[in-house]
Scaffold this motif. Structure first.
Motif, mmCIF file in Angstrom:
data_model
loop_
_atom_site.group_PDB
_atom_site.id
_atom_site.type_symbol
_atom_site.label_atom_id
_atom_site.label_comp_id
_atom_site.label_asym_id
_atom_site.label_seq_id
_atom_site.Cartn_x
_atom_site.Cartn_y
_atom_site.Cartn_z
ATOM 1 N N ILE A 1 0.728 -1.087 0.138
ATOM 2 C CA ILE A 1 0.181 -0.055 -0.088
ATOM 3 C C ILE A 1 0.773 1.380 0.027
ATOM 4 N N ILE A 2 0.859 2.065 -1.070
ATOM 5 C CA ILE A 2 1.405 3.324 -0.991
ATOM 6 C C ILE A 2 0.770 4.390 -0.140
ATOM 7 N N LYS A 3 1.607 4.953 0.630
ATOM 8 C CA LYS A 3 1.100 6.156 1.268
ATOM 9 C C LYS A 3 1.873 7.445 0.834
ATOM 10 N N VAL A 4 0.930 8.301 0.372
ATOM 11 C CA VAL A 4 1.492 9.738 -0.072
ATOM 12 C C VAL A 4 1.215 10.817 0.886
ATOM 13 N N SER A 5 2.390 11.503 1.354
ATOM 14 C CA SER A 5 2.117 12.518 2.387
ATOM 15 C C SER A 5 2.664 13.978 1.542
ATOM 16 N N CYS A 6 1.810 15.035 1.976
ATOM 17 C CA CYS A 6 2.147 16.451 1.384
ATOM 18 C C CYS A 6 2.832 17.170 2.374
ATOM 19 N N TYR A 7 3.916 17.741 2.303
ATOM 20 C CA TYR A 7 4.279 18.787 3.333
ATOM 21 C C TYR A 7 4.685 20.139 3.131
ATOM 22 N N VAL A 8 4.176 21.045 3.515
ATOM 23 C CA VAL A 8 4.281 22.416 3.000
ATOM 24 C C VAL A 8 4.999 23.131 4.090
ATOM 25 N N GLU A 9 6.137 23.820 3.742
ATOM 26 C CA GLU A 9 6.896 24.575 4.751
ATOM 27 C C GLU A 9 6.036 25.985 4.965
ATOM 28 N N GLU A 10 5.737 26.314 6.162
ATOM 29 C CA GLU A 10 5.319 27.724 6.582
ATOM 30 C C GLU A 10 6.314 28.926 6.328
ATOM 31 N N SER A 11 5.623 29.696 5.404
ATOM 32 C CA SER A 11 6.556 30.946 5.486
ATOM 33 C C SER A 11 6.608 31.502 6.747
ATOM 34 N N PRO A 12 7.672 32.060 7.041
ATOM 35 C CA PRO A 12 7.723 33.003 8.335
ATOM 36 C C PRO A 12 6.907 34.413 8.151
ATOM 37 N N GLU A 13 6.303 34.830 9.020
ATOM 38 C CA GLU A 13 5.569 36.110 8.982
ATOM 39 C C GLU A 13 6.736 37.181 8.908
ATOM 40 N N PRO A 14 6.214 38.108 7.832
ATOM 41 C CA PRO A 14 7.504 39.276 7.828
ATOM 42 C C PRO A 14 7.192 39.954 8.864
ATOM 43 N N PRO A 15 8.435 40.518 9.216
ATOM 44 C CA PRO A 15 8.531 41.512 10.449
ATOM 45 C C PRO A 15 7.650 42.607 10.252
ATOM 46 N N LEU A 16 7.334 43.262 11.567
ATOM 47 C CA LEU A 16 6.267 44.321 11.504
ATOM 48 C C LEU A 16 7.514 45.638 11.213
ATOM 49 N N PRO A 17 6.862 46.691 10.628
ATOM 50 C CA PRO A 17 7.721 47.670 10.307
ATOM 51 C C PRO A 17 8.301 48.328 11.559
ATOM 52 N N GLN A 18 9.744 48.936 11.638
ATOM 53 C CA GLN A 18 10.167 49.545 12.752
ATOM 54 C C GLN A 18 9.293 50.915 12.842
ATOM 55 N N ARG A 19 9.013 51.254 14.188
ATOM 56 C CA ARG A 19 8.611 52.718 14.489
ATOM 57 C C ARG A 19 9.421 53.536 14.239
ATOM 58 N N VAL A 20 9.029 55.066 13.792
ATOM 59 C CA VAL A 20 9.757 56.260 13.539
ATOM 60 C C VAL A 20 10.378 56.376 14.557
ATOM 61 N N THR A 21 11.671 56.879 14.548
ATOM 62 C CA THR A 21 12.480 57.372 15.760
ATOM 63 C C THR A 21 13.120 58.656 15.525
ATOM 64 N N ASN A 22 13.066 59.204 14.515
ATOM 65 C CA ASN A 22 13.685 60.349 14.344
ATOM 66 C C ASN A 22 13.075 61.452 14.929
ATOM 67 N N GLY A 23 13.605 61.969 15.976
ATOM 68 C CA GLY A 23 13.038 63.183 16.634
ATOM 69 C C GLY A 23 12.016 62.836 17.879
ATOM 70 N N LEU A 24 12.315 61.387 18.301
ATOM 71 C CA LEU A 24 11.384 60.847 19.385
ATOM 72 C C LEU A 24 12.016 61.491 20.491
ATOM 73 N N GLN A 25 11.138 61.898 21.588
ATOM 74 C CA GLN A 25 11.539 62.491 22.796
ATOM 75 C C GLN A 25 11.261 61.531 23.991
ATOM 76 N N VAL A 26 9.888 61.153 23.921
ATOM 77 C CA VAL A 26 9.541 60.089 24.891
ATOM 78 C C VAL A 26 8.785 58.865 24.451
#
Length: 267
Positions: A21-46
């Protein structure tokens, strides 16, 4: 002998033959979630991201100059939220341990400002206006404040053309404020163009002329109330930040996409 078959597997195939009996399995690699954009830091005070999880101190994690940490007056009035955030459930004030000198002096020099918050109002009936963020001395003297007046947001900014209370203020239309997590941003350019953005969309704008050179460098920064009380605001804080320049539309969109929390919990 060989066996041929067609398949729609988007990944890779693995076959196993057991007792003919032939058993066939399909495997799919999960793509990593893209990183969130970095927050703006230019001029940040608090920057406050409310990831402490416990205690009465809210840390300034901006990295700009000396940290302007805040202290919760009544710990019984607040609760830390799982995953980040601070819920203010009864009247208190969360006030800076020192005057907000670095922010006040930077804005005095630049004549520009951005005040940003990820917040969730507890209800639509808070008035006063109820102080969400303020840099002030009392009810009538301030450098700025973001406040709630029932179903609208109101922002007061002190300049040489407005009063010591920052009036006349800039307000959104009635009904613009909702009891949901909202990205609220106020910007004021050196040319005097002031805007309030709600989730990246301009909700109010007008000219606020004059200069910020009359800001008082000794005023403290506070959340959820006025310095002397009686203007309490209830709701959730997920992020508060201030810059000494007016962020662009693109930068506001970048911070909106980054979301309310970008820091690891403070040890």
């Amino acid at each position: 002998s060989s066996i041929l078959w067609q398949h729609d597997c988007p990944g890779f195939i693995e076959t196993e033959i057991t007792d003919g009996i032939i058993k066939v399995s399909c495997y799919v690699e999960e793509s990593p979630e893209p990183p969130l954009p970095q927050r703006v830091t230019n001029g940040l005070q608090v920057l406050y991201t409310f990831t402490e999880g416990a205690g009465k101190i809210v840390h300034d994690t901006s990295g700009a100059g000396l940290a302007l940490d805040l202290a919760v007056e009544s710990e019984a009035s607040v609760s830390w939220l799982p995953g980040g955030g601070l819920s203010v459930q009864s009247p208190t004030v969360i006030v800076s341990l020192d005057p907000a000198t670095k922010l006040n002096e930077a804005v005095k020099a630049s004549n520009e400002v951005t005040v940003e918050a990820w917040i969730k109002p507890a209800n639509l009936s808070q008035r006063g206006p109820a102080r969400i963020i303020t840099v002030s001395a009392d009810f009538h003297h301030r450098n700025f404040n973001l406040a709630q007046a029932a179903e609208l947001y109101d922002f007061r900014l002190r300049t040489t053309d407005t009063t010591e209370n920052g009036r006349p203020s800039l307000s959104t239309q009635y009904g613009a404020l909702e009891a949901k997590l909202t990205h609220v941003v106020y910007t004021r350019s050196g040319a005097g163009q002031a805007k309030i953005y709600l989730d990246g969309v301009v909700a109010a704008e007008k000219e606020v002329l004059g200069e910020t050179k009359n800001w008082d460098k000794g005023y403290h920064l506070a959340l959820a109330n006025e310095m002397l009380g009686s203007r309490e605001w209830l709701g959730e804080f997920h992020l508060v930040a201030a810059y000494h320049r007016a962020l662009s539309v693109e930068e506001i969109a970048q911070n909106l996409e980054a979301g309310p929390q970008r820091d690891e919990p403070v040890p």
